[in-house]
Scaffold this motif. Structure first.
Motif, PDB file in Angstrom:
ATOM      1  N   LEU A 224      10.033 -49.378 -33.711  1.00  0.00           N
ATOM      2  CA  LEU A 224       9.799 -48.536 -32.540  1.00  0.00           C
ATOM      3  C   LEU A 224      11.039 -47.666 -32.345  1.00  0.00           C
ATOM      4  O   LEU A 224      12.130 -48.179 -32.093  1.00  0.00           O
ATOM      5  CB  LEU A 224       9.559 -49.416 -31.307  1.00  0.00           C
ATOM      6  N   LEU A 225      10.882 -46.366 -32.481  1.00  0.00           N
ATOM      7  CA  LEU A 225      12.027 -45.463 -32.374  1.00  0.00           C
ATOM      8  C   LEU A 225      12.255 -45.056 -30.916  1.00  0.00           C
ATOM      9  O   LEU A 225      11.366 -44.488 -30.269  1.00  0.00           O
ATOM     10  CB  LEU A 225      11.801 -44.218 -33.233  1.00  0.00           C
ATOM     11  N   ILE A 226      13.437 -45.371 -30.410  1.00  0.00           N
ATOM     12  CA  ILE A 226      13.798 -45.089 -29.026  1.00  0.00           C
ATOM     13  C   ILE A 226      14.856 -43.994 -29.016  1.00  0.00           C
ATOM     14  O   ILE A 226      15.933 -44.156 -29.616  1.00  0.00           O
ATOM     15  CB  ILE A 226      14.332 -46.347 -28.323  1.00  0.00           C
ATOM     16  N   PRO A 227      14.582 -42.867 -28.371  1.00  0.00           N
ATOM     17  CA  PRO A 227      15.532 -41.745 -28.405  1.00  0.00           C
ATOM     18  C   PRO A 227      16.948 -42.153 -28.009  1.00  0.00           C
ATOM     19  O   PRO A 227      17.163 -42.770 -26.965  1.00  0.00           O
ATOM     20  CB  PRO A 227      14.928 -40.762 -27.394  1.00  0.00           C
ATOM     21  N   GLY A 228      17.889 -41.824 -28.882  1.00  0.00           N
ATOM     22  CA  GLY A 228      19.295 -42.082 -28.599  1.00  0.00           C
ATOM     23  C   GLY A 228      19.747 -43.507 -28.819  1.00  0.00           C
ATOM     24  O   GLY A 228      20.932 -43.811 -28.662  1.00  0.00           O
ATOM     25  N   PHE A 255       6.838 -46.133 -38.375  1.00  0.00           N
ATOM     26  CA  PHE A 255       7.678 -45.661 -37.283  1.00  0.00           C
ATOM     27  C   PHE A 255       6.774 -45.379 -36.091  1.00  0.00           C
ATOM     28  O   PHE A 255       5.847 -44.567 -36.186  1.00  0.00           O
ATOM     29  CB  PHE A 255       8.444 -44.400 -37.677  1.00  0.00           C
ATOM     30  N   SER A 256       7.049 -46.058 -34.979  1.00  0.00           N
ATOM     31  CA  SER A 256       6.172 -45.974 -33.818  1.00  0.00           C
ATOM     32  C   SER A 256       6.898 -45.319 -32.653  1.00  0.00           C
ATOM     33  O   SER A 256       8.117 -45.450 -32.504  1.00  0.00           O
ATOM     34  CB  SER A 256       5.716 -47.389 -33.430  1.00  0.00           C
ATOM     35  N   LEU A 275       9.503 -38.873 -35.178  1.00  0.00           N
ATOM     36  CA  LEU A 275       8.767 -39.720 -36.116  1.00  0.00           C
ATOM     37  C   LEU A 275       8.623 -39.026 -37.468  1.00  0.00           C
ATOM     38  O   LEU A 275       8.762 -39.658 -38.519  1.00  0.00           O
ATOM     39  CB  LEU A 275       7.388 -40.066 -35.557  1.00  0.00           C
ATOM     40  N   ALA A 276       8.335 -37.734 -37.438  1.00  0.00           N
ATOM     41  CA  ALA A 276       8.202 -36.977 -38.686  1.00  0.00           C
ATOM     42  C   ALA A 276       9.527 -36.951 -39.441  1.00  0.00           C
ATOM     43  O   ALA A 276       9.565 -37.087 -40.680  1.00  0.00           O
ATOM     44  CB  ALA A 276       7.729 -35.562 -38.392  1.00  0.00           C
ATOM     45  N   ARG A 277      10.629 -36.792 -38.694  1.00  0.00           N
ATOM     46  CA  ARG A 277      11.955 -36.801 -39.332  1.00  0.00           C
ATOM     47  C   ARG A 277      12.236 -38.161 -39.962  1.00  0.00           C
ATOM     48  O   ARG A 277      12.713 -38.249 -41.109  1.00  0.00           O
ATOM     49  CB  ARG A 277      13.029 -36.471 -38.286  1.00  0.00           C
ATOM     50  N   THR A 292       3.427 -43.117 -39.342  1.00  0.00           N
ATOM     51  CA  THR A 292       3.820 -42.896 -37.953  1.00  0.00           C
ATOM     52  C   THR A 292       2.750 -43.496 -37.052  1.00  0.00           C
ATOM     53  O   THR A 292       1.578 -43.572 -37.418  1.00  0.00           O
ATOM     54  CB  THR A 292       3.993 -41.408 -37.637  1.00  0.00           C
ATOM     55  N   GLY A 293       3.164 -43.922 -35.857  1.00  0.00           N
ATOM     56  CA  GLY A 293       2.231 -44.566 -34.935  1.00  0.00           C
ATOM     57  C   GLY A 293       2.469 -44.162 -33.498  1.00  0.00           C
ATOM     58  O   GLY A 293       3.545 -43.688 -33.125  1.00  0.00           O
TER      59      GLY A 293
END
Length: 365
Positions: A224-228, A255-256, A275-277, A292-293
């Protein structure tokens, strides 16, 4: 023993010289006085025994597409009977199932069912598998393992959706009962794990290596990608390099997208561009299957042949638009082998993007 009593003897503990009882299930090593519960809340000391207080009790049942777990390469297009209990052995500040994982009101939340009732329900509903999900099945391992035995007796597969935070002995026994898993690799720094989950990174990496090198369990990874917090290029590159080196390029990585929740409502939702990056970084580091999710991204949901690049399983959210994989898991274009578990399948037979809540009749355990 009836479901209502919920006093199922728990395993993996020992008494300490000072009179406390240590839980040996996960790396938290909770040390309990009489009447105390572990951080997970569901494992309780009573006298000189430990109880699992949620055996036979669930926070609810639902039939889902297997892709929602997410598992994109474990019998794609099939349905899975999903359920969880309450409690968790992590303390993630960003938990997106916090109403279940942090629940302390089991009597109000719980539906009840024996392992046999769950297996029979999955079979009658036409589900290929049963998933232990919503909260971490490690903390109700005894129940999940009994359900798995009942499922296997009627030809139903089992799936663990987990953070992988478990000691070696219970890990070995638990995964011996599982056919597939999705493991949350929440970040790739110790700082993130300590500050935002109350756990440590190393035991999770150990679980991933164990699954790859010592079991036949099919597994995929979700971050789970959390900004920063865990989305920098450097951290993603390091994580993908580790996966490629230690697990191999054929382990799928999802990557969610994060959305503000629980104790992190001040952080914005993850942009689709992040997510694309991340997906681009993972592909560039040599991983073959990257998804991606939690966003609408057909390319990020598609399974591509790693040999010829053909779009083999095209997905729009949880709907399959195209399916070009043979029953023995080979590309219908170049005949290259595709990692995963497959069967004879026609796209018209897919379960699709439905989500069907169900209730199981209460049963004696």
């Amino acid at each position: 023993m009836s479901v209502a009593e919920s006093e199922y003897p728990a395993r993996w503990w020992h008494l300490l010289d000072d009179g406390r009882m240590q839980c040996d299930l996960c790396p938290r090593d909770c040390r309990l006085h009489a009447g105390q519960r572990g951080l997970c809340f569901v494992r309780k000391r009573e006298g000189d025994r430990m109880l699992l207080t949620t055996y036979g009790r669930s926070s609810g049942y639902c039939v889902d597409p297997i892709e929602k777990k997410p598992l994109n390469q474990f019998y794609p297009g099939t349905s899975v009977l999903s359920f969880g209990t309450a409690g968790c052995n992590l303390a993630c500040k960003f938990c997106q199932n916090w109403d279940i994982s942090k629940s302390r009101d089991m009597d109000r939340l719980a539906d009840a069912a024996s392992p046999e009732a769950i297996a029979q329900a999955a079979q009658s509903l036409g589900c290929k598998s049963v998933a232990f999900t919503y909260n971490d099945p490690v903390i109700f391992a005894e129940y999940a393992m009994d359900v798995a035995d009942a499922c296997h007796a009627v030809g139903v597969q089992t799936v663990a959706v987990t953070a992988g935070y478990v000691h070696a002995e219970p890990r070995r026994e638990f995964y011996a009962k599982m056919d597939a898993a999705n493991v949350d690799l929440k970040a790739f720094t110790e700082e993130f794990y300590v500050k935002l989950t109350g756990a440590r990174l190393a035991p999770v990496l150990d679980t991933l290596k164990y699954l790859k090198h010592e079991t036949a369990v099919w597994f995929e990874i979700t971050t789970l990608l959390i900004p920063g917090k865990n989305d920098s290029d450097a951290e993603l590159e390091a994580m993908c390099d580790w996966i490629a080196r230690e697990l191999g390029p054929e382990v799928p990585l999802h990557f969610s997208a994060f959305h503000p929740d629980w104790k992190m409502t001040d952080i914005p939702a993850t942009p689709a561009a992040t997510l694309a990056r991340a997906r681009g970084i993972a592909l560039a580091r040599g991983l073959h299957y990257v998804y991606t999710g939690n966003v609408h991204d057909t390319e990020g949901g598609t399974t591509f042949c790693p040999h010829c690049g053909t779009a083999l399983i095209v997905r729009d959210w949880y709907k399959l638009l195209n399916y070009r994989v043979s029953e023995n898991g080979r590309c219908r274009e170049c005949d290259g082998a595709l990692a995963g578990r497959y069967q004879a399948f026609e796209i018209k037979d897919q379960f699709g993007p439905r989500r069907i809540p169900i209730r199981l009749a209460a049963a004696a355990v």
